[in-house]
Scaffold this active site. Structure first.
Site, mmCIF file in Angstrom:
data_model
loop_
_atom_site.group_PDB
_atom_site.id
_atom_site.type_symbol
_atom_site.label_atom_id
_atom_site.label_comp_id
_atom_site.label_asym_id
_atom_site.label_seq_id
_atom_site.Cartn_x
_atom_site.Cartn_y
_atom_site.Cartn_z
ATOM 1 N N VAL A 57 4.275 -5.451 2.605
ATOM 2 C CA VAL A 57 4.177 -6.411 3.703
ATOM 3 C C VAL A 57 4.600 -7.789 3.211
ATOM 4 O O VAL A 57 4.168 -8.245 2.145
ATOM 5 C CB VAL A 57 2.741 -6.460 4.262
ATOM 6 N N GLY A 74 0.838 -1.190 0.000
ATOM 7 C CA GLY A 74 0.000 0.000 0.000
ATOM 8 C C GLY A 74 0.868 1.234 0.000
ATOM 9 O O GLY A 74 2.090 1.173 -0.240
ATOM 10 N N GLY A 99 3.863 1.042 2.583
ATOM 11 C CA GLY A 99 4.972 0.134 2.394
ATOM 12 C C GLY A 99 4.499 -1.222 1.906
ATOM 13 O O GLY A 99 3.331 -1.419 1.558
ATOM 14 N N ASP A 140 -6.217 6.857 7.791
ATOM 15 C CA ASP A 140 -6.290 6.059 6.563
ATOM 16 C C ASP A 140 -7.111 4.788 6.809
ATOM 17 O O ASP A 140 -6.662 3.671 6.565
ATOM 18 C CB ASP A 140 -4.894 5.697 6.061
ATOM 19 N N LYS A 152 6.386 -5.483 7.757
ATOM 20 C CA LYS A 152 6.060 -4.357 6.887
ATOM 21 C C LYS A 152 7.280 -3.474 6.717
ATOM 22 O O LYS A 152 7.790 -2.879 7.671
ATOM 23 C CB LYS A 152 4.914 -3.532 7.469
#
Length: 794
Positions: free
Chosen positions: A526, A521, A524, A632, A540
């Site tokens: 994962v 995303g 970063g 977010d 992550k």
């Protein structure tokens, strides 16, 4: 190389072996004529279930309480006290005892001097017992009623099902580390209403319920009762006879809980989770509304980023730089000549109480004149009162309980020498963070033995010399055998959270060189990883952050203090060179985004996901000690475990990518994902927790409809907005939705498998959350309460 140490080894062993052995004397009963000694650290009373311990506990240098505490150590290595007999008079570490006399009196002695007694007596056989509930009771063997119990004399804490009555009172501790009596009281007042009061040597004032802004009945309280009792049940519901009730965010689960009047004057319910106390409810959401927070002549400000701060007003300086609750003192000498004074305007500022003059319906000049005529006037407050459409004037004889208010019509004018008014610089105010007083309590005592023993002195000095030699050998051995690699040292460096700090090499090994990507995303990428103990984890790798290592560790410290069953648990981190990596629990079913259109998500799972995500966000906004905005919220950041229980991820990370955060929670850079962002981001309005509420509403609409926030429709590629589409459908249907109309909105994969009243209520909540006006949106705690009530109705 080690021969010198080996030579002294027999003497060292002799030095460490006690000449008199002692057995573990822990029990849950103390009989008449028996005692507990401060010098025997095994002299304890333990409840049959092992949950609670009573005995002497060290709280400073040569300072001990007789107390009851949770037996299990917390994650930070501390014990949690629930009751103290001598919180204001610690006893010595020698010759202090707690005993049950043959006459039936409980007595605590400080090196032979009585400092506390239960003032009980009985001719019948007695015993003191620590119960599974945490209650220390003194009872006659042949009768059931207790003649004394610790539950009747609480300190700052009550436990589940402990009755709080008109005869009991909670008194806060002085600070987080100083357990002596503080300034805040929680009790039933004479009008049968439970209250919070600030009570110092100089000032006493009620600050909850919010007076005089609310009358008792306006605060939802009732004075028409005479029983005066309250309690917190084991499920997390608090009830009081004055109609004050609440439920915790984790209501319904039988966790270990405690309700405590904290040192800051707030009443909170804590839930024990993984050896950490998590706030599951708190009485006051605005810390600066608590009286006495910052003392005289100071202003209390609060933000979720930096917490509560105290600021000395212009022309004043702190009395005690280590504890600003003592307030501030003027840097000038007040004289009777008012011509040398002027007024400094402090907008949106209020000082509660201490009005020497109150006048309604006056002009500004008249209010100013009233202050100048009053020899005790320190400032005057001029505000517009909406109900009567008039201006009110308050002449202040004392500047106390200062804080910012939301109403722009309230302004305080501070009287200062003209020089201080002219030199005022708002950005250069003397601001200091609130700090706690010293936690060390040192008792100076001299113990004189009955006889001086020369051989004993020789043995003591001999032991000291051996100890010095032993320490020297240890330091020498450590110095020559330690590894010089800074990497090894770094890998075990931890911040206050208790996280594991991993090296980058360890991360590479755990992630198999970042081979198995499971998500990505804006923040970063994962990867799946495996810890040395074979636990699966998510790793992550954050994109390059703007912060240095110190700032990153500060953010990790904040995240480490956040713990909730609906928030992802972080195991560790890596902060090495430019690498910023998080290691957190692995969620078997991945993100909600991956599952939202899956047939595995039936209606009940979707409803539970909506409820769980709301609980996690409510905790971030209002309940944890570090208030956090997510910024977010979207299906990609809601992860599902093997049973599809939701956990919100990526909370607290928005600041890691900040290019600068300015005051008043206004972000200088838009955050979030298109489609889930609140209008405040677009129109550059102040950012509050309501931006998360808006995003949550979009997620719930997705859960209900199975549709994206926007999608293409028709051959013209016209974009359809989910919120507008749902509102149009609802407006067409009216208040009462038919089953056919609900089916038009509902995700087709659900078919007829849904609860009609749950669906309608959840749809209503979602539409409230996505209101354009942030003030029309509910808080996350209000959303949780609505959804929990639906569950209870079922």
């Amino acid at each position: 190389m080690h021969l010198p140490c080996l030579f002294f080894l027999p003497l060292i062993i002799l030095h460490h072996c006690p000449f008199v052995t002692s057995t573990n004397s822990s029990t849950n009963v103390l009989t008449q004529g028996s005692s507990l000694s401060v010098e025997n650290n095994q002299d304890h009373l333990v409840s049959p279930n092992g949950l609670f311990t009573a005995g002497f506990h060290q709280i400073g240098q040569n300072a001990y309480f007789f107390a009851i505490w949770f037996s299990k150590l917390m994650a930070d290595g501390s014990h949690t006290f629930i009751w103290m007999a001598n919180r204001d008079a610690p006893v010595n570490g020698k010759h202090s005892k707690f005993y049950l006399s043959k006459s039936g009196n409980l007595v605590l002695t400080d090196a032979g001097n009585r400092i506390w007694m239960s003032n009980t007596k009985s001719t019948s056989p007695l015993q003191l017992q620590l119960l599974d509930s945490g209650n220390l009771v003194l009872k006659e063997l042949e009768k059931n009623p207790y003649i004394w119990e610790s539950f009747s004399f609480p300190t700052d804490t009550i436990l589940p099902n402990q009755l709080f009555t008109k005869d009991t009172i909670l008194v806060s501790s002085r600070s987080l580390t100083n357990f002596s009596s503080g300034f805040y009281n929680f009790f039933f007042d004479n009008d049968n209403v439970i209250r919070l009061v600030y009570n110092s040597d100089e000032i006493t004032s009620v600050y909850w319920p919010d007076r005089p802004l609310l009358l008792t009945w306006q605060a939802g309280r009732s004075t028409f009762n005479n029983s005066r009792y309250a309690f917190l049940d084991s499920f997390g519901r608090f009830f009081s006879t004055d109609n004050f009730t609440f439920v915790t965010s984790d209501y319904g689960h039988t966790f270990q809980r405690r309700m405590t009047l904290d040192a800051d004057g707030n009443v909170r319910v804590y839930t024990l989770n993984n050896r950490k106390w998590i706030v599951s409810s708190q009485t006051i959401s605005q810390p600066c509304r608590i009286h006495g927070s910052c003392g005289k002549n100071s202003l209390c400000t609060y933000s979720f980023e930096s917490g509560r701060k105290c600021t000395c007003l212009q022309g004043f300086k702190a009395k005690n730089h280590s504890d600003l609750s003592f307030g501030c003192k003027p840097t000038f000498n007040r004289t009777g000549n008012r011509e040398n004074y002027d007024f400094l305007r402090l907008p949106n500022t209020e000082f509660y109480g201490f009005d020497s003059v109150f006048v309604e319906g006056v002009t500004f000049k008249e209010c100013k004149k009233a202050c100048l005529k009053d020899s005790n006037c320190k400032a005057f407050q001029y505000s517009f009162y909406q109900p009567s459409s008039t201006f009110r004037c308050y002449v202040k004889s004392l500047l106390f309980n200062g804080h910012s208010v939301d109403t722009p019509s309230t302004t305080t004018y501070l009287m200062l020498p003209k020089f201080d008014v002219l030199s005022f610089n708002e950005k250069a105010t003397n601001q200091s963070e609130l700090t706690c007083s010293s936690s060390i309590i040192k008792l100076e005592r001299t113990y004189v033995g009955k006889r001086s023993n020369g051989s004993l002195k020789f043995l003591l000095w001999f032991s000291i010399i051996l100890g010095v030699i032993e320490a020297t050998c240890f330091v020498f051995f450590y110095y020559i055998t330690r590894q010089s690699s800074s990497t090894r040292t770094q890998s075990y460096h931890a911040i206050a959270t208790g996280f594991r700090r991993f090296t980058y090499d360890e991360i590479i090994k755990m992630s198999n060189k970042f081979k198995d990507e499971i998500g990505r995303g804006g923040g970063g990428i994962v990867y799946k990883g495996i810890l040395p103990d074979r636990r699966m984890v998510a790793i992550k790798q954050l994109h390059e952050a703007s912060q240095g290592e110190a700032e990153f560790l500060a953010e990790m410290s904040t995240i480490g203090r956040i713990n909730h069953k609906n928030l992802i648990e972080t195991y560790g981190y890596c902060a090495e060179r430019k690498h910023r990596i998080l290691v957190y629990e692995y969620m078997e079913n991945g993100s909600l985004a991956r599952n939202i259109r899956s047939k595995e998500l039936d209606w009940q799972k979707r409803f539970e996901i909506a409820t769980g995500a709301a609980k996690g966000l409510a905790y971030l906004h209002e309940e944890c000690l570090e208030w956090v905005l997510h910024c977010d919220v979207k299906p990609h950041n809601i992860l599902l475990d093997a049973d599809y229980n939701p956990k919100v991820a990526d909370f607290g990370l928005s600041k890691l990518f900040s290019q600068g955060v300015i005051e008043n929670s206004i972000f200088s850079k838009i955050r979030g994902t298109r489609g889930y962002m609140a209008p405040e981001w677009v129109y550059n309005l102040p950012i509050t927790s309501k931006v998360d509420v808006y995003s949550y509403g979009i997620v719930v609409l997705e859960l209900i409809t199975g549709r994206d926030p926007t999608w293409d429709q028709g051959s013209d590629n016209e974009r359809v907005d989910l919120v507008s589409w749902v509102r149009e459908k609802v407006d067409d249907f009216g208040d009462n939705l038919t089953e056919a109309q609900i089916t038009d909105i509902l995700d087709p994969t659900l078919k007829d498998e849904y609860e009609n009243h749950q669906m309608e209520a959840l749809l209503k909540v979602a539409l409230q959350c996505v209101e354009e006006n942030k003030d029309a949106r509910p808080t996350m705690s209000e959303v949780v309460q609505i959804l929990l009530n639906l569950e209870m109705d079922d």
